[in-house]
Write a protein that holds these residues in place. Sequence first.
Motif, mmCIF file in Angstrom:
data_model
loop_
_atom_site.group_PDB
_atom_site.id
_atom_site.type_symbol
_atom_site.label_atom_id
_atom_site.label_comp_id
_atom_site.label_asym_id
_atom_site.label_seq_id
_atom_site.Cartn_x
_atom_site.Cartn_y
_atom_site.Cartn_z
ATOM 1 N N VAL A 30 0.845 -1.197 0.000
ATOM 2 C CA VAL A 30 0.000 0.000 0.000
ATOM 3 C C VAL A 30 0.883 1.251 0.000
ATOM 4 N N ASP B 137 -2.203 -1.458 -3.703
ATOM 5 C CA ASP B 137 -3.148 -0.343 -3.609
ATOM 6 C C ASP B 137 -2.371 0.967 -3.507
ATOM 7 N N VAL C 205 -7.501 1.215 5.250
ATOM 8 C CA VAL C 205 -6.701 1.245 4.033
ATOM 9 C C VAL C 205 -5.248 0.905 4.325
ATOM 10 N N TYR D 171 -6.313 -10.499 1.604
ATOM 11 C CA TYR D 171 -7.207 -9.429 2.042
ATOM 12 C C TYR D 171 -8.392 -9.357 1.090
ATOM 13 N N ARG E 201 -9.357 -6.427 -1.698
ATOM 14 C CA ARG E 201 -8.174 -5.578 -1.921
ATOM 15 C C ARG E 201 -7.370 -6.096 -3.106
#
Length: 602
Positions: A336, A425, A475, A418, A421
């Motif tokens: 992420v 990301d 997130v 996840y 997801r």
Amino acid sequence: CGGTRAFYSSWSNGSAGLLFPSTTCTITGATSRVNGIGGGGGLLQRKRRRHFISGSSLFSFDGNVDERGSDVDGEDIPVPDRSRPHKQYFATCVPGLQGVLANELIELGASNVETSGTSGVSFTNSPDDEFDIGLKALLWLRTAHRVMELVTTTLPGQYDGDEQCYIYDSNELYDFVRATIHVQSLLGNGSGGLLNLSVKAIANGQLPRELCHSHFTALSVKNALVDAVRDLRPDGTRPDVNLHDADVPLVVVLRGYDGEKADVSLYRCLHSGGSLHRRGYRSGVGDNNGSGFEEEDGGGVVHKAALKESLAAGLLLEAGWDKLCAAAKSDGLPAVLIDPMCGSATLPIEGALIAADIAPGLVRIRSNSKHGNSNPHRMPPAVRWKDGDVDEWKSLLSEATLRAKAGLAWVQGDSQTYTGRKNCDIFANEFNSRAADLARACIANAGFSGSIVLNEGDCIDWDLGGDADDSEERVPVEGRTIVVANPPWGKRLSDDIEESWESLKIFLRRECDGIEAWILSGNKALTRILRMKKSRSLVVRTGDEDLRWIQYHIFKKKPADTGSVGADGRGSTAPRKGASIGTTTGTKRLASSGKKAADSWD
């Protein structure tokens, strides 16, 4: 050189240039009794040496060589290696990123990698390389601005007591180039077609008066080369000059000493079309009506505070984004990247390119595809040279294309661990509406509209699930998330600066607990607003500014009696759940250590 000084025969296998004072070069060799090539006069006509420059595949000699390594009059001279020839390269970068660039080269398989000053790295190929390391560097380096191959140099030797060779005026520079360059290998003699050229001069230190003007210095080098070619042709034809997309873009680098003498190194640049930092996804984007925006060289409009693409990539590599993506590919946990102040989205786009394993060279080719056959990146100068290998370049492009397809498929694929997801990301936010429009256009041009999520608004109102009790609703993924930001720090943008930093502080502490953050700043006073202690920092220089790329570890919050912020994030008597501005050290210690943390800038 100069006066009764003479050129010494040299075989250069040391550092690739004169861009920085710490550069070194090893010169070895023996004196030859035959004439050198070219028609230089004066000093070199009186006493000329044969030169073999191992820093380049261009070696100069006059006479025929038989298979035993002897010329026609019986003198033994070196025979070129029939395997891949030894080449010495030099790459430049943003000052401060030399370590990142060196690591890139090591991972590509370069040999003898050595940093030179703060913005350059020398390296060589290996005779056993499957692909030429120069072409691989041209295609894959993310932080490089220029990649060059050493052709000849006057740098000192470390063999048999060789003396330092200096250039004292333009005539000696002319003679040196004519005596040490095998122009048939560099430009051709007309039988197989002449290559056009350009010459750029870079001056450092205190140069002799005749060498101070970069234009006339470059002209001396150009004249020496084209005159040598003219003398080889019965019709006297000289090579053309092409300033836009030369077949052989040359760079001559001079370092002066006390205004009396200079070292000289001559390189041929593997690429044209300007600096390699220009990926091309900003081209043709937006207009510059309004404050805070400006036109970029090569077309397009950028945010005034926009980072060079190469700098953004280097900062991400320094932060370990590439390692985090590699770990995600290995164990299935998502990677992420979060940018709460993305501007025109340079950091998110470069992050996506790294995650998808897309070579910057492919992006330049794709972004300039509208130029068709005139695209300088599709067929760069390095493959047009007399010793260039088009098939090798095509093989590298094919391999890079396969890697890009696999990388994009991974980025866009669903995470196995996840639910809901992706494997990677990337979230970006921008408050300024015009900057957000530019960001969308750049993201689309780069091909990541489906991979980068862009939010428009103040980051203080950006909800990433920081209050969620369930980690899968957040997130950020602890241990797999990097927050990056280039907030305004007063040089290019000056509106609402302190408020922007306050918003960033509250966002980080509310949404990013347990996460690693990297913040770029050029203002020590503004950095104090975050009231966080850095873990480490990297100094980089862009323009006339010294910047810090600062790492912070944002620890999990503990409930605090004071210092809570309201539901709107801006301060209220009604506390928002999980929005305490305390850290694991507690609010009191944070307040007492604020000055110490701020003063740790250096």
